[in-house]
Motif scaffolding. Sequence first.
Motif: not given
Length: 330
Positions: A41-43, A48, A58, A63
């Motif tokens: 997961i990228e925020r 992240h 999420i 996210d």
Amino acid sequence: MNSDVPIPEITTLLIVLLAVLLIIIIIKGLVIVPQRHAMVIERLGRYHRTLNAGLNLIIPILDQPRPITIVRYRDNQKTINTEKKIDLREVVLDFPKQEVITKDNVGVRIDGVLYYQIMDAQAAIYGAENLVLAVQTLAQTSLRSEIGRMELDQIFESRQEINARLQNTMDDAGNKWGVKVNRVEIRDIDIPDDIREAMNKQMAAERARRAEVREAEGYKQAEILKAEGDKEAAVQRAEGEKRAIQQILEAAAGTEGLEARDAMRYLIAQEYMETLPKVAQEGERVFIPLEATSLMGSVGGIRELLGPTTGAAAASSSSSSGAGSGGSGG
């Protein structure tokens, strides 16, 4: 007349809208990850966290899952897929055959298969742009390098060594990609028809040579056993003759008062006189050594001790031997 909406009704409408929005966010934010899978997961564009198997929550807008590019081969056809869930199970990568030149300049086609497993999802996402393509390319180049240092005969004899060296090479590079290469195997090796025919002739000649060696070893073993048997028989026969002579000497010494030494001289002289005619028939002249003359001279004295019967036999043997030797001496 006032057309404005009452304040309580506006408040209720806002609460309903917020509740619906919250429900939508919760539904969108719920992510189910299957067993033996993971999700990165990228925020706001940065890493992240990594979601493990199970139910995860999420923030939908902030996210976003980072997809991974997977290359697969089906019927030698390459397909590229983009997946959000990273498979952590062992994966079989069956890449197509490739042309390889051996050390003795023989072109072969090698079909290899690779078993790998993603151990770190984050490293697999950010370590290589295309993880599977990187693993495949490294396996092919490593295999080509290993085969290029070996002759054709060594390839067939050293498959396990090649697989072990390839696995070590893949492990060193796979650590930074979060990949564990479990094993690399050479499944098939295609060689040119003329080389195959020459190898078949060589194997046939080798089998014929081994058959001849086994036959020679069998004949050698049989001869050894036969010689050992003849030797054992000769030893047994000599032992028997020795025991018989001892019994004769003991009997002669006990009944006639003859010493064992004199009886032995008598037996040797008698054997000599029996053999002398046969020797005389094979040549024109026979020379009697001095020791034999003295030996035969003692026969008369021994004959008197053994009695008339034995003495007559000894005299007859002595006369026949003397006649044979005199004729030959001419």
